[in-house]
Design an enzyme around this catalytic site. Structure first.
Site, PDB file in Angstrom:
ATOM      1  N   ASN A   1       0.847  -1.196   0.000  1.00 48.24           N
ATOM      2  CA  ASN A   1       0.000   0.000   0.000  1.00 48.24           C
ATOM      3  C   ASN A   1       0.880   1.242   0.000  1.00 48.24           C
ATOM      4  OD1 ASN A   1      -0.178  -1.300   2.858  1.00 48.24           O
ATOM      5  ND2 ASN A   1      -0.740   0.797   3.328  1.00 48.24           N
ATOM      6  N   ASP A   2       0.766   2.149   0.932  1.00 45.75           N
ATOM      7  CA  ASP A   2       1.339   3.493   0.833  1.00 45.75           C
ATOM      8  C   ASP A   2       2.789   3.529   0.343  1.00 45.75           C
ATOM      9  OD1 ASP A   2      -0.985   3.668   2.289  1.00 45.75           O
ATOM     10  OD2 ASP A   2      -0.106   4.710   3.992  1.00 45.75           O
TER      11      ASP A   2
ATOM     12  N   TRP B   1      -3.703  -6.922   3.574  1.00 47.59           N
ATOM     13  CA  TRP B   1      -2.953  -6.021   4.449  1.00 47.59           C
ATOM     14  C   TRP B   1      -2.541  -6.743   5.733  1.00 47.59           C
ATOM     15  CZ3 TRP B   1      -3.313  -4.173   9.382  1.00 47.59           C
ATOM     16  CH2 TRP B   1      -2.594  -3.009   9.688  1.00 47.59           C
TER      17      TRP B   1
ATOM     18  N   PHE C   1       4.741   1.532  10.158  1.00 44.48           N
ATOM     19  CA  PHE C   1       3.761   2.287   9.382  1.00 44.48           C
ATOM     20  C   PHE C   1       4.471   3.372   8.558  1.00 44.48           C
ATOM     21  CE2 PHE C   1      -0.730   1.578  11.307  1.00 44.48           C
ATOM     22  CZ  PHE C   1      -0.569   0.214  11.217  1.00 44.48           C
ATOM     23  N   SER C   2       3.672   4.163   7.867  1.00 40.03           N
ATOM     24  CA  SER C   2       4.193   5.045   6.820  1.00 40.03           C
ATOM     25  C   SER C   2       5.067   6.175   7.345  1.00 40.03           C
ATOM     26  CB  SER C   2       3.042   5.634   6.013  1.00 40.03           C
ATOM     27  OG  SER C   2       2.435   4.634   5.240  1.00 40.03           O
TER      28      SER C   2
ATOM     29  N   ARG D   1       0.502   9.429  13.240  1.00 46.23           N
ATOM     30  CA  ARG D   1       1.276   8.605  12.312  1.00 46.23           C
ATOM     31  C   ARG D   1       1.684   9.404  11.073  1.00 46.23           C
ATOM     32  NH1 ARG D   1      -3.983   6.697  12.624  1.00 46.23           N
ATOM     33  NH2 ARG D   1      -5.289   6.902  10.754  1.00 46.23           N
ATOM     34  N   ASP D   2       2.530   8.780  10.270  1.00 47.09           N
ATOM     35  CA  ASP D   2       2.890   9.221   8.913  1.00 47.09           C
ATOM     36  C   ASP D   2       3.729  10.503   8.889  1.00 47.09           C
ATOM     37  OD1 ASP D   2       1.085   7.150   8.340  1.00 47.09           O
ATOM     38  OD2 ASP D   2      -0.578   8.529   8.019  1.00 47.09           O
TER      39      ASP D   2
ATOM     40  N   GLU E   1      -4.464  11.662   7.562  1.00 42.46           N
ATOM     41  CA  GLU E   1      -3.440  10.688   7.199  1.00 42.46           C
ATOM     42  C   GLU E   1      -2.465  11.190   6.128  1.00 42.46           C
ATOM     43  OE1 GLU E   1      -5.038   6.229   8.098  1.00 42.46           O
ATOM     44  OE2 GLU E   1      -5.381   6.968   6.065  1.00 42.46           O
TER      45      GLU E   1
END
Length: 513
Positions: free
Chosen positions: A95-96, A120, A152-153, A216-217, A273
């Site tokens: 994904n990302d 996922w 995570f991203s 996050r991110d 996000e």
């Protein structure tokens, strides 16, 4: 892997210490496909593979073997639903896009990756590199889940001044910022001094502690006027309004002199996000630059930034106008100043040992419109290999259909000046794409998007692949990504006109190798 099987917890131990762990739909008998784990770092050592539970007659453990090739990969990159021009992982879910950065002639694409499943889960950072943004070499996993949580991203930058101290031998470090999504969820760093081939997690992690469980991110940029780093970070606040639970979405802006020590500077409301934040000239004018804050949906605001606070000058503006495009990110450190974006294209490949793909690389610009500056999206296609070029530039009579190409992998370029009552229809691999001049509207596979004329003309680009289309109109002001599974018997490109005749037109089909 047996898709749909009960998930097992697998651990790989060295001298009793867990080095790798993941959930997997481990096949008890015949497998649907084979996943792989790189153990080359422990060559010559003894590893133990441990599974939390197995049926008494399961062959799940005994089927695991060592080798230098991917098992069952005789048809790698030639699978029936493998996209030709859109990046996909060798195996598993992606994904990302993460950590997009350019260094020494290579574009680096890190990405959210589940190497052990079609769906996922098990979030790692996969890694691939390219010299032309079209042909990619997948290098393997760069960040593995650890005691702080799944990976995570996040983003990546070149620390040219070695503010972090991670560099050595006069070489700047490549620094990765990511979310360790455990409990608590925190922001961490990793770094590389060998062009991303080996990545080391910072021993002082985390560098940003948890604001809320929904943070996050991290996207990091260097802000030259203030000589410091800026992080945009999504932070969600759970609230209760009128008895209903809601989440207030924010982007926090933090600053740092060294990538390790961060101070909260400001926040902006209503972005969800995977933020990105960058500056672009309007119509190429270096004296008129604006900042763009963009979220995972690709909705964006344009405004100014003083190094601490973003001041929007627009309401939130729509980004892409299609489906299945999410969590896009732009590259850091491209020396010619171009702003190039890649997004997660949510295009499934059912029955394959891989799932989902990335968009084509997109160059972003700010161009002037009557409503003010707006983002322009242009696919970077110059490196796509063309097998044949077919051009139709004679007038098309209303009701007449012309076959542009019999090929299913085609880049279509159209430029026409319509009458107010003209409608142009493309049928691409059986998928209808229409432009209605009366409504100033583009329809892709039944999905509608506004597409104004530019100086009385419409310019449309259509790029086809096995699982997705990407369509551009109005000089790139309208971008319509679209996951599509087309049928082989429908391949080819046709074009027709209805209503009023076009005043002028030129249609080009580039058949791609």
């Amino acid at each position: 892997v047996k898709n749909g099987a009960a998930k097992k917890k697998v651990e790989v131990l060295r001298a009793g210490v867990v080095e790798r762990f993941f959930d997997i739909e481990l096949a008890d008998g015949d497998a649907d496909w084979w996943a792989f784990l790189d153990v080359s770092a422990w060559r010559g050592e003894t590893l133990t593979v441990k599974v939390n539970r197995l049926k008494s007659d399961s062959r799940g453990l005994e089927s695991i073997s060592q080798g230098d090739e991917i098992k069952g990969a005789e048809n790698l990159y030639r699978e029936t639903l493998r996209p030709r021009y859109h990046f996909t992982a060798k195996r598993g879910w992606l994904n990302d896009p993460n950590g997009l950065v350019y260094y020494e002639g290579e574009y680096h694409l890190f990405f959210q990756h589940n190497p052990y499943g079609y769906e996922w889960g098990n979030m790692h950072w996969g890694h691939a590199v390219s010299r032309d943004l079209i042909q990619w070499e997948e290098l393997g996993e760069s960040l593995y889940p650890d005691a702080m949580g799944p990976m995570f991203s996040g983003s990546a930058v070149m620390d040219w001044k070695n503010t972090s101290g991670f560099g050595k031998d006069g070489k700047p470090p490549m620094v990765l910022a990511y979310t360790a999504a455990g409990n608590p969820a925190v922001q961490c760093l990793a770094y590389s001094t060998d062009r991303g081939r080996t990545v080391t997690k910072y021993s002082g992690n985390p560098v940003v502690k948890e604001f809320t469980p929904g943070n996050r991110d991290p996207k990091i940029i260097w802000h030259e006027p203030t000589q410091r780093w800026v992080m945009t970070l999504y932070v969600g606040f759970d609230e209760t309004k009128e008895g209903k639970k809601t989440t207030r979405h924010t982007i926090h802006f933090l600053t740092s002199p060294n990538l390790k020590d961060w101070t909260l500077a400001s926040q902006t409301e209503d972005f969800f996000e995977c933020p990105d934040f960058f500056e672009l000239p309007v119509d190429g004018n270096a004296k008129n630059k604006k900042w763009v804050l963009i979220g995972a949906s690709s909705e964006y605001m344009i405004g100014t930034f003083d190094g601490a606070k973003f001041t929007p000058e627009t309401a939130k503006l729509p980004g892409h106008r299609g489906k299945g495009f999410y969590a896009a990110q732009t590259f850091s450190d491209i020396p010619d100043g171009r702003r190039i974006m890649i997004g997660w294209l949510q295009a499934p490949s059912p029955g394959m040992p891989f799932n989902q793909c990335m968009s084509l690389p997109l160059e972003l610009k700010l161009i002037g419109t009557q409503a003010g500056p707006r983002l322009q999206w242009t696919a970077i296609t110059s490196e796509l290999p063309v097998a044949a070029r077919r051009v139709l530039d004679q007038p098309l009579a209303p009701g007449e259909t012309n076959e542009l190409s019999k090929d299913g992998f085609t880049l279509v370029q159209a430029e026409f000046e319509p009458d107010a009552n003209s409608e142009v229809k493309f049928t691409v691999n059986g998928v209808p794409i229409l432009y209605n001049a009366a409504k100033l509207e583009l329809t892709v596979n039944g999905h509608r998007a506004p597409a104004p004329l530019r100086a009385g003309k419409q310019r449309i680009t259509i790029i086809t692949d096995r699982t997705a289309f990407e369509v551009f109109a109005s000089d790139g002001l309208t971008y319509v990504p679209m996951p599509v599974l087309w049928k082989e018997e429908a391949r080819g490109v046709k074009v027709s006109v209805s209503g009023a005749a076009l005043k002028s037109s030129k249609f080009t089909a580039l058949e791609l190798k």
